[in-house]
Design a protein around this motif. Structure first.
Motif, PDB file in Angstrom:
ATOM      1  N   LEU A  51      80.774 105.434  18.492  1.00 33.45           N
ATOM      2  CA  LEU A  51      81.306 104.395  17.622  1.00 33.45           C
ATOM      3  C   LEU A  51      80.946 104.685  16.170  1.00 33.45           C
ATOM      4  N   GLU A  52      81.851 104.307  15.260  1.00 34.88           N
ATOM      5  CA  GLU A  52      81.627 104.427  13.826  1.00 34.88           C
ATOM      6  C   GLU A  52      81.742 103.052  13.188  1.00 34.88           C
ATOM      7  N   ASP A  53      81.055 102.887  12.065  1.00 33.83           N
ATOM      8  CA  ASP A  53      81.132 101.631  11.328  1.00 33.83           C
ATOM      9  C   ASP A  53      82.570 101.409  10.860  1.00 33.83           C
ATOM     10  N   GLY A  54      83.122 100.237  11.158  1.00 34.43           N
ATOM     11  CA  GLY A  54      84.506  99.950  10.800  1.00 34.43           C
ATOM     12  C   GLY A  54      84.674  99.207   9.492  1.00 34.43           C
ATOM     13  N   LYS A  55      83.583  98.951   8.771  1.00 35.55           N
ATOM     14  CA  LYS A  55      83.686  98.230   7.504  1.00 35.55           C
ATOM     15  C   LYS A  55      84.518  99.034   6.513  1.00 35.55           C
ATOM     16  N   GLY A  56      85.485  98.384   5.887  1.00 37.49           N
ATOM     17  CA  GLY A  56      86.387  99.051   4.963  1.00 37.49           C
ATOM     18  C   GLY A  56      87.578  99.693   5.650  1.00 37.49           C
ATOM     19  N   ARG A  57      87.546  99.745   6.972  1.00 37.59           N
ATOM     20  CA  ARG A  57      88.650 100.308   7.744  1.00 37.59           C
ATOM     21  C   ARG A  57      89.364  99.241   8.567  1.00 37.59           C
ATOM     22  N   CYS A  58      88.624  98.198   8.917  1.00 39.27           N
ATOM     23  CA  CYS A  58      89.133  97.166   9.816  1.00 39.27           C
ATOM     24  C   CYS A  58      88.560  95.824   9.372  1.00 39.27           C
ATOM     25  N   PRO A  59      89.322  94.731   9.443  1.00 41.00           N
ATOM     26  CA  PRO A  59      88.786  93.426   9.038  1.00 41.00           C
ATOM     27  C   PRO A  59      87.745  92.902  10.022  1.00 41.00           C
ATOM     28  N   PHE A  60      86.918  91.975   9.559  1.00 41.81           N
ATOM     29  CA  PHE A  60      85.931  91.333  10.415  1.00 41.81           C
ATOM     30  C   PHE A  60      86.586  90.284  11.311  1.00 41.81           C
ATOM     31  N   ASP A  61      87.508  89.535  10.727  1.00 40.52           N
ATOM     32  CA  ASP A  61      88.132  88.394  11.390  1.00 40.52           C
ATOM     33  C   ASP A  61      89.477  88.812  11.975  1.00 40.52           C
ATOM     34  N   PRO A  62      89.758  88.483  13.237  1.00 33.73           N
ATOM     35  CA  PRO A  62      91.055  88.857  13.827  1.00 33.73           C
ATOM     36  C   PRO A  62      92.242  88.191  13.157  1.00 33.73           C
ATOM     37  N   GLU A  63      92.010  87.113  12.379  1.00 33.19           N
ATOM     38  CA  GLU A  63      93.098  86.439  11.683  1.00 33.19           C
ATOM     39  C   GLU A  63      93.565  87.219  10.459  1.00 33.19           C
ATOM     40  N   TYR A  64      92.736  88.129   9.968  1.00 33.87           N
ATOM     41  CA  TYR A  64      93.088  88.885   8.773  1.00 33.87           C
ATOM     42  C   TYR A  64      93.959  90.080   9.138  1.00 33.87           C
ATOM     43  N   LYS A  65      94.879  90.395   8.233  1.00 33.57           N
ATOM     44  CA  LYS A  65      95.772  91.525   8.451  1.00 33.57           C
ATOM     45  C   LYS A  65      95.172  92.798   7.866  1.00 33.57           C
ATOM     46  N   SER A  66      95.692  93.919   8.320  1.00 33.45           N
ATOM     47  CA  SER A  66      95.293  95.210   7.766  1.00 33.45           C
ATOM     48  C   SER A  66      96.408  96.206   8.028  1.00 33.45           C
ATOM     49  N   THR A  67      96.355  97.320   7.339  1.00 35.09           N
ATOM     50  CA  THR A  67      97.322  98.383   7.543  1.00 35.09           C
ATOM     51  C   THR A  67      96.616  99.706   7.322  1.00 35.09           C
ATOM     52  N   ALA A  68      97.106 100.759   7.945  1.00 33.17           N
ATOM     53  CA  ALA A  68      96.452 102.062   7.799  1.00 33.17           C
ATOM     54  C   ALA A  68      97.433 103.168   8.144  1.00 33.17           C
ATOM     55  N   VAL A  69      97.170 104.336   7.581  1.00 30.98           N
ATOM     56  CA  VAL A  69      97.958 105.524   7.886  1.00 30.98           C
ATOM     57  C   VAL A  69      97.001 106.707   7.932  1.00 30.98           C
ATOM     58  N   MET A  70      97.223 107.620   8.869  1.00 30.42           N
ATOM     59  CA  MET A  70      96.401 108.813   9.007  1.00 30.42           C
ATOM     60  C   MET A  70      97.166 109.993   8.425  1.00 30.42           C
TER      61      MET A  70
END
Length: 271
Positions: A51-70
């Motif tokens: 496991l890696e720290d997800g801070k800055g990559r994924c929100p804490f709260d499931p209600e918050y949105k996020s987007t990402a591209v590799m």
């Protein structure tokens, strides 16, 4: 109690053998690698998931949105970087290069973690036009430049360069190529605005025809306004024209925004 489950917010192809995934993990975001052939998490010598720290990559709260591209093994994420969800950020993370993010103290991004709607990568043909690869993000935020309205929601497109290394003396570990512009969607007859972005689709014909890329957005009218929705298309040439146009700056004493008509410095900021 339901919020304390692990809500998967990201699942991206890392390479031909692995996927990369991030989840909220009971308000403690974490990321992991998935073996495609076995479709199971990679584990260490002791048998525990890597496991890696997800801070800055994924929100804490499931209600918050996020987007990402590799892109070439590097993760570019639009999310929130704190538990309260009031620090939106565009973040790049990869072991072989310096991690970069937007500067929170300068309010490059406004609003909360419910505004992210999409991201995309456009790859110019190698060696042509002198263009670097660009990463685009789409989101809604509070328009601070509209001082005659309070909490006006506007839709934005932001851009960073894949080759950005951050600043040497200022903006260390921060984007030096970050730019954002407003997305305008309105009815062609009466100009009725649809200013709240709901979703984005990026249509790219291919590497050799990247200039023909189209960004499709689904918009609705502002809260409290008349109902209705619209789909607007933004061609790459219009996006490039906006980012090559005049800048807006804020007067730090009056907090008023104005258009800067002075000569653009060379090299051009954000290029």
């Amino acid at each position: 109690q339901r919020d304390c489950h692990n809500y998967i917010k990201m699942l991206l192809r890392l390479n031909s053998t692995h996927l990369y995934t991030c989840g909220t993990c009971a308000f403690s975001p974490a990321c992991a690698y998935v073996d495609v052939q076995r479709f199971s998490l990679e584990r260490d010598a002791a048998g525990k998931p890597l496991l890696e720290d997800g801070k800055g990559r994924c929100p804490f709260d499931p209600e918050y949105k996020s987007t990402a591209v590799m892109v070439d093994g590097e993760l570019y994420a639009g999310t929130v970087s704190n538990f309260q969800g009031n620090e939106p950020t565009i973040y790049r993370s990869q072991e072989s290069r310096i991690s970069l993010k937007t500067e929170n103290s300068l309010n490059w991004l406004q609003g909360e973690g419910r505004g992210w709607h999409g991201s995309g990568h456009c790859l110019p043909a190698a060696g042509r036009h002198g263009d670097d690869d660009k990463i685009y993000f789409f989101f809604s935020e509070t328009g601070k430049e509209f001082d005659y309205f309070e909490n006006t929601i506007v839709s934005r497109i932001a851009r960073v360069c894949k080759g950005d290394q951050g600043g040497e003396r200022v903006l260390q570990r921060r984007w030096t190529t970050f730019l954002k512009a407003q997305l305008l969607c309105s009815h062609p007859d009466d100009g009725f605005p649809f200013n709240v972005l709901r979703g984005v689709f990026v249509l790219t014909p291919g590497e050799q025809r990247w200039r023909e890329t189209l960004f499709y957005g689904v918009f609705t009218s502002h809260k409290g306004g008349l109902g209705g929705s619209a789909v607007c298309a933004f061609p790459m040439r219009s996006v490039q024209g906006a980012f090559a146009g005049l800048y807006k700056e804020v007067n730090r004493e009056t907090q008023q925004w104005y258009t800067d008509t002075s000569p653009v410095p060379e090299p051009r900021p954000g290029s």
